[in-house]
Write an enzyme that holds these catalytic residues in place. Sequence first.
Site, PDB file in Angstrom:
ATOM      1  N   HIS A   1     -26.599  22.455   6.284  1.00 41.16           N
ATOM      2  CA  HIS A   1     -25.765  21.494   5.552  1.00 41.16           C
ATOM      3  C   HIS A   1     -26.345  21.268   4.168  1.00 41.16           C
ATOM      4  O   HIS A   1     -27.562  21.078   4.029  1.00 41.16           O
ATOM      5  CB  HIS A   1     -25.701  20.165   6.311  1.00 41.16           C
ATOM      6  CG  HIS A   1     -25.038  19.067   5.553  1.00 41.16           C
ATOM      7  ND1 HIS A   1     -25.722  17.978   5.047  1.00 41.16           N
ATOM      8  CD2 HIS A   1     -23.743  18.887   5.192  1.00 41.16           C
ATOM      9  CE1 HIS A   1     -24.893  17.171   4.420  1.00 41.16           C
ATOM     10  NE2 HIS A   1     -23.681  17.708   4.497  1.00 41.16           N
ATOM     11  N   SER A   2     -25.514  21.292   3.130  1.00 40.92           N
ATOM     12  CA  SER A   2     -25.906  20.932   1.772  1.00 40.92           C
ATOM     13  C   SER A   2     -27.099  21.779   1.319  1.00 40.92           C
ATOM     14  O   SER A   2     -27.009  23.007   1.285  1.00 40.92           O
ATOM     15  CB  SER A   2     -26.193  19.432   1.724  1.00 40.92           C
ATOM     16  OG  SER A   2     -26.236  18.955   0.409  1.00 40.92           O
TER      17      SER A   2
END
Length: 239
Positions: free
Chosen positions: A76-77
């Site tokens: 994520h991210s």
Amino acid sequence: MATYVLVPGGAHGGWCYQRVARILREAGHDVYTPTLTGVGERFHLLSDDIDLDFHIRDVIQVLRYEDLNDVILAGHSYGGMVITGVADLATERIGHLVYLDAATPVNGQSLADISPSQMAAARAKGDVVNGAEVVLQPGLEPIPNYGVTDPADITWMMSKLTPHPYKCFAQKLHLENEAELGQIPQTHIVCTSTLPHRDPALMAKARAEGRLWDIDTGHDLMITQPEAVAECLLRIPTA
């Protein structure tokens, strides 16, 4: 049965995947949610030595010591930087890469290169802890950037978010096995609002292969829409 390794983004620990992991495990799959060194419950290990390479090694060690192969590796991210580096160095262990509203770097890029304005703003509000420059300081201000609006979720997150070492965002990713890395299937699960800002060619390729799904929610989609994220992840072994 599939094996998932879910890598968190900046300032987050493995705790952020609790809801998604529960659903995947209830479906009979193995799930690992490692916390990267210097954040989350490992914040006490923060030092100036921690950079992107350090976090890449964190995850590679999980794969090695848990004897994991044919892994569905999701990030994520900032975790997109990490999983790309992991897959480059441990290609033989990775069956699929999943970018969860994540950075999708190319060789020689840092997260600061990909998101310069956001990283500059974060650095302006940074601090020094244990000799390390840290950013994404916990507080009320970062929460809107994560797209979380539920008061209970905000309270829960505020008790767990930690600052993140800036070196991780500044260090450029250096790939050694780009050809092999390019052969690993990729799925992109993105927030609808960020889709127009992503690499059009990369998104078009993923869409054509049936490996692009967008969810109309905030950046921390694993917290705000865990059922939708888990549903997408569950489709990957048969995709």
